[in-house]
Design a protein around this motif. Structure first.
Motif, mmCIF file in Angstrom:
data_model
loop_
_atom_site.group_PDB
_atom_site.id
_atom_site.type_symbol
_atom_site.label_atom_id
_atom_site.label_comp_id
_atom_site.label_asym_id
_atom_site.label_seq_id
_atom_site.Cartn_x
_atom_site.Cartn_y
_atom_site.Cartn_z
ATOM 1 N N ILE A 1 0.872 -1.044 0.003
ATOM 2 C CA ILE A 1 -0.001 0.128 0.026
ATOM 3 C C ILE A 1 1.064 1.102 0.100
ATOM 4 O O ILE A 1 0.747 2.119 -0.575
ATOM 5 C CB ILE A 1 -0.954 -0.149 1.174
ATOM 6 C CG1 ILE A 1 -2.055 -1.011 1.019
ATOM 7 C CG2 ILE A 1 -1.344 1.283 1.208
ATOM 8 C CD1 ILE A 1 -2.807 -1.196 2.298
ATOM 9 N N TRP A 2 1.953 1.250 0.911
ATOM 10 C CA TRP A 2 2.726 2.517 0.964
ATOM 11 C C TRP A 2 3.722 2.532 -0.324
ATOM 12 O O TRP A 2 3.476 3.866 -0.531
ATOM 13 C CB TRP A 2 3.868 2.246 1.948
ATOM 14 C CG TRP A 2 4.836 3.223 2.093
ATOM 15 C CD1 TRP A 2 4.765 4.496 2.299
ATOM 16 C CD2 TRP A 2 6.139 3.108 1.444
ATOM 17 N NE1 TRP A 2 6.029 5.226 2.428
ATOM 18 C CE2 TRP A 2 6.880 4.261 1.655
ATOM 19 C CE3 TRP A 2 6.937 1.993 0.886
ATOM 20 C CZ2 TRP A 2 8.137 4.522 1.340
ATOM 21 C CZ3 TRP A 2 8.226 2.212 0.309
ATOM 22 C CH2 TRP A 2 8.836 3.574 0.719
ATOM 23 N N LEU A 3 3.931 1.657 -1.077
ATOM 24 C CA LEU A 3 4.727 1.712 -2.340
ATOM 25 C C LEU A 3 3.689 2.171 -3.423
ATOM 26 O O LEU A 3 3.971 2.883 -4.374
ATOM 27 C CB LEU A 3 5.148 0.400 -2.655
ATOM 28 C CG LEU A 3 5.999 0.055 -3.898
ATOM 29 C CD1 LEU A 3 7.208 0.964 -3.706
ATOM 30 C CD2 LEU A 3 6.438 -1.269 -4.367
ATOM 31 N N LEU A 4 2.629 1.522 -3.444
ATOM 32 C CA LEU A 4 1.523 1.934 -4.721
ATOM 33 C C LEU A 4 0.957 3.613 -4.206
ATOM 34 O O LEU A 4 0.798 4.091 -5.166
ATOM 35 C CB LEU A 4 0.313 1.109 -4.332
ATOM 36 C CG LEU A 4 0.609 -0.244 -4.913
ATOM 37 C CD1 LEU A 4 -0.727 -0.938 -4.815
ATOM 38 C CD2 LEU A 4 0.952 -0.330 -6.407
ATOM 39 N N HIS A 5 1.276 3.927 -3.090
ATOM 40 C CA HIS A 5 0.765 5.444 -2.867
ATOM 41 C C HIS A 5 2.074 6.272 -3.132
ATOM 42 O O HIS A 5 1.586 7.449 -3.636
ATOM 43 C CB HIS A 5 0.387 5.434 -1.181
ATOM 44 C CG HIS A 5 0.122 6.823 -0.984
ATOM 45 N ND1 HIS A 5 1.158 7.850 -0.562
ATOM 46 C CD2 HIS A 5 -1.125 7.765 -0.920
ATOM 47 C CE1 HIS A 5 0.287 9.017 -0.397
ATOM 48 N NE2 HIS A 5 -0.886 9.038 -0.553
ATOM 49 N N LEU A 6 3.229 5.876 -2.930
ATOM 50 C CA LEU A 6 4.110 6.649 -3.301
ATOM 51 C C LEU A 6 4.249 6.610 -4.986
ATOM 52 O O LEU A 6 4.654 7.797 -5.302
ATOM 53 C CB LEU A 6 5.449 5.873 -2.659
ATOM 54 C CG LEU A 6 6.885 6.771 -2.831
ATOM 55 C CD1 LEU A 6 6.582 8.220 -1.978
ATOM 56 C CD2 LEU A 6 7.768 5.917 -2.249
ATOM 57 N N ALA A 7 3.957 5.386 -5.418
ATOM 58 C CA ALA A 7 4.065 5.492 -7.094
ATOM 59 C C ALA A 7 3.023 6.377 -7.422
ATOM 60 O O ALA A 7 3.439 7.301 -8.475
ATOM 61 C CB ALA A 7 4.244 4.097 -7.589
#
Length: 146
Positions: free
Chosen positions: A37-43
């Motif tokens: 979730i963090w990675l997708l939000h950052l992307a």
């Protein structure tokens, strides 16, 4: 009719109960899904900000600063709520698994602990990323893409 001998001791199955499937799933979701979730939000944030910066350079009104802020705001709230729910579930699963596991070196207990710890750490990372996107005006973030 004979009945089973009744001693005051619990049976073998209840003396060492296994963690439930929901507890195992919550631990693994905390370990894998919250960082995702963090990675997708950052992307999503980087993609939207770079698109808004490129559109500002070309003077293209789509999606614009205002639209980018709304999309990032809604995505941030959804990601944070989802991460908090998974973190809560992973924490409960860890506590219940630690209570059930009698040995300190139990693999299920370690996975549950890792899930709870990773979910807390990445939820804090997500909150930090959201604060950066809210506190810093998008126009200032465009200097990184120039």
């Amino acid at each position: 009719m004979t009945s089973a001998p009744s001693s005051g001791q619990p049976t073998r199955a209840s003396s060492n109960p296994e963690p439930t499937l929901a507890q195992r799933v919550a631990g693994w979701l905390g370990l894998c899904a919250v960082p995702l979730i963090w990675l997708l939000h950052l992307a999503l944030g980087v993609t939207l900000v770079s698109t808004a910066c490129a559109d500002a350079v070309k003077q293209d009104p789509m999606p614009g600063w205002h639209g980018t802020q709304w999309i990032l705001g809604i995505a941030s709230v959804c990601a944070l709520v989802l991460a908090l729910v998974m973190t809560y579930a992973a924490g409960r699963a860890w506590r219940k698994t630690a209570y059930v596991a009698k040995e300190k070196r139990d693999a299920r207990r370690f996975i549950a602990w890792c899930g709870a710890t990773a979910s807390v750490a990445f939820t804090f990372g997500l909150a930090f990323s959201i604060c950066i996107l809210i506190a810093v005006p998008i126009e200032r973030l465009c200097t990184a893409f120039d």
